[in-house]
Design a protein around this motif. Structure first.
Motif, PDB file in Angstrom:
ATOM      1  N   ILE A 151      -2.399   7.065 -12.800  1.00  0.00           N
ATOM      2  CA  ILE A 151      -0.874   7.149 -13.060  1.00  0.00           C
ATOM      3  C   ILE A 151      -0.115   6.098 -12.343  1.00  0.00           C
ATOM      4  O   ILE A 151      -0.528   5.721 -11.433  1.00  0.00           O
ATOM      5  CB  ILE A 151      -0.430   8.608 -12.960  1.00  0.00           C
ATOM      6  CG1 ILE A 151      -0.954   9.551 -13.631  1.00  0.00           C
ATOM      7  CG2 ILE A 151       1.298   8.593 -13.012  1.00  0.00           C
ATOM      8  CD1 ILE A 151      -0.673  11.049 -13.645  1.00  0.00           C
ATOM      9  N   SER A 152       0.710   5.519 -13.114  1.00  0.00           N
ATOM     10  CA  SER A 152       1.571   4.234 -12.298  1.00  0.00           C
ATOM     11  C   SER A 152       2.820   4.793 -11.717  1.00  0.00           C
ATOM     12  O   SER A 152       3.350   6.045 -12.276  1.00  0.00           O
ATOM     13  CB  SER A 152       2.094   3.328 -13.563  1.00  0.00           C
ATOM     14  OG  SER A 152       0.935   2.759 -13.887  1.00  0.00           O
ATOM     15  N   SER A 153       3.423   4.396 -10.841  1.00  0.00           N
ATOM     16  CA  SER A 153       4.740   4.936 -10.012  1.00  0.00           C
ATOM     17  C   SER A 153       5.671   3.925 -10.151  1.00  0.00           C
ATOM     18  O   SER A 153       7.103   4.349  -9.718  1.00  0.00           O
ATOM     19  CB  SER A 153       4.337   5.277  -8.627  1.00  0.00           C
ATOM     20  OG  SER A 153       3.728   4.083  -7.860  1.00  0.00           O
ATOM     21  N   GLN A 154       5.510   2.851 -10.413  1.00  0.00           N
ATOM     22  CA  GLN A 154       6.727   1.595 -10.604  1.00  0.00           C
ATOM     23  C   GLN A 154       6.235   0.906 -11.714  1.00  0.00           C
ATOM     24  O   GLN A 154       5.242   0.562 -12.272  1.00  0.00           O
ATOM     25  CB  GLN A 154       6.500   0.822  -9.194  1.00  0.00           C
ATOM     26  CG  GLN A 154       7.126   1.652  -8.061  1.00  0.00           C
ATOM     27  CD  GLN A 154       7.075   0.571  -6.754  1.00  0.00           C
ATOM     28  OE1 GLN A 154       6.122   0.075  -6.524  1.00  0.00           O
ATOM     29  NE2 GLN A 154       8.233   0.843  -5.892  1.00  0.00           N
ATOM     30  N   LEU A 199      -3.315  10.194  -3.711  1.00  0.00           N
ATOM     31  CA  LEU A 199      -2.320   9.230  -3.793  1.00  0.00           C
ATOM     32  C   LEU A 199      -2.909   8.062  -2.984  1.00  0.00           C
ATOM     33  O   LEU A 199      -3.339   8.343  -1.825  1.00  0.00           O
ATOM     34  CB  LEU A 199      -1.018   9.822  -3.160  1.00  0.00           C
ATOM     35  CG  LEU A 199       0.034   9.021  -2.895  1.00  0.00           C
ATOM     36  CD1 LEU A 199       1.357   9.603  -3.082  1.00  0.00           C
ATOM     37  CD2 LEU A 199      -0.076   7.820  -1.845  1.00  0.00           C
ATOM     38  N   SER A 200      -2.885   6.950  -3.701  1.00  0.00           N
ATOM     39  CA  SER A 200      -3.280   5.490  -3.218  1.00  0.00           C
ATOM     40  C   SER A 200      -2.289   4.850  -2.482  1.00  0.00           C
ATOM     41  O   SER A 200      -1.317   4.629  -3.147  1.00  0.00           O
ATOM     42  CB  SER A 200      -4.236   5.074  -3.969  1.00  0.00           C
ATOM     43  OG  SER A 200      -4.553   3.908  -3.331  1.00  0.00           O
ATOM     44  N   THR A 201      -2.097   4.518  -1.316  1.00  0.00           N
ATOM     45  CA  THR A 201      -1.202   3.497  -0.516  1.00  0.00           C
ATOM     46  C   THR A 201      -1.837   2.287  -0.092  1.00  0.00           C
ATOM     47  O   THR A 201      -3.237   2.411   0.417  1.00  0.00           O
ATOM     48  CB  THR A 201      -0.585   4.173   0.404  1.00  0.00           C
ATOM     49  OG1 THR A 201       0.580   3.575   0.958  1.00  0.00           O
ATOM     50  CG2 THR A 201      -1.305   4.776   1.447  1.00  0.00           C
ATOM     51  N   GLU A 217       3.509   0.853  -5.714  1.00  0.00           N
ATOM     52  CA  GLU A 217       3.255   1.205  -4.431  1.00  0.00           C
ATOM     53  C   GLU A 217       3.692   2.852  -4.764  1.00  0.00           C
ATOM     54  O   GLU A 217       4.768   2.860  -4.247  1.00  0.00           O
ATOM     55  CB  GLU A 217       3.389   0.561  -3.326  1.00  0.00           C
ATOM     56  CG  GLU A 217       3.592   1.233  -2.137  1.00  0.00           C
ATOM     57  CD  GLU A 217       2.396   1.954  -1.695  1.00  0.00           C
ATOM     58  OE1 GLU A 217       2.401   3.111  -1.349  1.00  0.00           O
ATOM     59  OE2 GLU A 217       1.285   0.977  -1.407  1.00  0.00           O
ATOM     60  N   PRO A 218       3.108   3.832  -4.671  1.00  0.00           N
ATOM     61  CA  PRO A 218       3.527   5.099  -4.760  1.00  0.00           C
ATOM     62  C   PRO A 218       4.520   5.458  -3.596  1.00  0.00           C
ATOM     63  O   PRO A 218       5.447   6.183  -3.725  1.00  0.00           O
ATOM     64  CB  PRO A 218       2.609   5.951  -4.632  1.00  0.00           C
ATOM     65  CG  PRO A 218       1.201   5.253  -5.359  1.00  0.00           C
ATOM     66  CD  PRO A 218       1.386   3.837  -4.726  1.00  0.00           C
TER      67      PRO A 218
END
Length: 410
Positions: A137-140, A238-240, A208-209
């Motif tokens: 899933i995308s966050s931005q 969650l990947s950062t 970037e979540p």
């Protein structure tokens, strides 16, 4: 050969496209229970009914997965009409759906304008595997981090996605995969007869979540709510790239699994590959990982390490990686570099990757080599980029030529 579906066909347009007026209505997807109650009160739902109506809506939205108020059979016809006049639960427009030769699916979603803005587009990927299915899933829309090996990083940030837009990716994917029960049988089973196709979600798409913390937090808490989508927090990752101040908050306030995009074991190299390292260098990042709430052998941190030929794949890099991670319950995902037109890197040789993995494994860390998935539709790790930045035909041909020449395994 990959498949691409024409989602503009008149026969499917009504089902897949949101109503034209939907952008003018307030979205209900992504609202907390309290916010849903306030929304209902604002259209005149009596205070004594609000709690019951919130429970009904929550069930229809997140258990049944309906995208049309008219299907909410235990709500009066008048209230359904009032809801439809004021709110929207419409899915985003599916501009394109591609299916890889390995079964991976990639959707290009278009969301309506917010305020005076314009429509935006993002990509979401579904990866089917034996016994599980993972949605990326995308966050931005776009990204600010400009990691030099990542295709998404070449697209400038447009805006953050709302909590509703983050959840809409999961809801739409479940709908397309037949992962919701039949809304016409409200007293029947609440899971598909063959079990869930989407069992895991990873915040590893565009963006970037942790630069969109509040919306990501809100979306993931709804996704893991036991009375709705009901995904276990152990099945959410969650990947950062290393937004250190928000890492502890992720564990404390969201409680999901954590993945770190590491990719280098020296600050000078990581400064180049993952520029956020200049702000939060390796020592600060790894200290934050050691302090991650709930960290244990049962709740390990995943470190993602893309294998770049003659850049970060030497035996010395493997030894330093083991030294850096000492004392951190961890798993290291080794990711063969996924090529994209214009990239300046090549994937490490397979023998080099296997030797790297063997050393890390012998040191006591699980070090699986991630099988490349969806490369033929640019759906693999680091390849996502939205329709507004669509590859030119010449670039696609260049990618195909790279694959044929052996720069990466299809």
């Amino acid at each position: 050969m990959s498949l691409s579906f024409d989602i503009t066909d008149p026969a499917t347009r009504t089902r897949l496209r949101p109503a034209a007026a939907a952008a003018e209505k307030r979205p209900l997807i992504g609202l907390s229970r309290e916010e849903l109650g306030e929304a209902l009160a604002s259209i005149g739902v009596p205070e004594r009914q609000v709690r019951m109506r919130v429970q009904q809506l929550w069930h229809w939205l997140y258990v049944r997965g309906v995208a049309d108020f008219s299907l909410m059979f235990n709500i009066s016809k008048d209230l359904r009409a009032e809801l439809d006049a004021n709110f929207t639960i419409a899915r985003p427009e599916i501009v394109e759906e591609q299916v890889s030769n390995d079964g991976t699916r990639k959707w290009l979603f278009r969301f309506p304008p917010r305020g005076a803005g314009r429509p935006v587009e993002i990509e979401t990927v579904y990866i089917p595997e034996e016994g599980r299915g993972t949605l990326c899933i995308s966050s931005q829309v776009g990204c600010t981090l400009t990691c030099s090996f990542c295709h998404t990083g070449t697209q400038k940030l447009v805006r953050n996605l709302t909590a509703g837009e983050i959840l809409d990716q999961l809801l739409t994917a479940r709908e397309r995969l037949g992962d919701f029960p039949d809304a016409a049988t409200p007293d029947g089973a609440i899971v598909p007869a063959e079990g869930r196709k989407i069992t895991n979600i990873v915040m590893m798409g565009m963006g970037e979540p942790l630069y969109n913390f509040e919306n990501v937090k809100k979306a993931l808490l709804i996704a893991s709510d036991g009375e709705g989508l009901s995904l276990s927090k152990r099945r959410i990752t969650l990947s950062t790239s290393g937004v250190v101040p928000e890492i502890y908050r992720t564990g404390e306030e969201i409680g999901v699994m954590l993945a770190i995009s590491l990719h280098a074991v020296r600050d000078d190299l990581r400064d180049m590959l993952v520029p956020i390292n200049k702000k939060y260098p390796l020592k600060e990042l790894l200290d934050a990982c050691r302090a991650y709430p709930g960290l244990s052998n049962a709740k390990r941190i995943t470190f993602e390490y893309v294998m770049l030929k003659d850049v970060n794949d030497s035996p010395e890099d493997a030894k330093e990686l083991v030294r850096l991670l000492k004392g951190i319950p961890a798993k290291i995902n080794l990711i063969p570099f996924n090529p994209w037109p214009g990239s300046n890197y090549q994937c490490s040789d397979w023998e080099t990757i296997e030797k790297f993995a063997d050393y890390v494994n012998q040191a006591g860390y699980a070090s699986p080599i991630r099988t490349p998935r969806g490369r033929d539709i640019l759906a693999a790790c680091g390849q996502l980029k939205s329709e507004s930045e669509r590859l030119k035909k010449s670039e696609r041909l260049a990618l195909e030529a790279m694959m044929i020449a052996g720069h990466g395994e299809a």
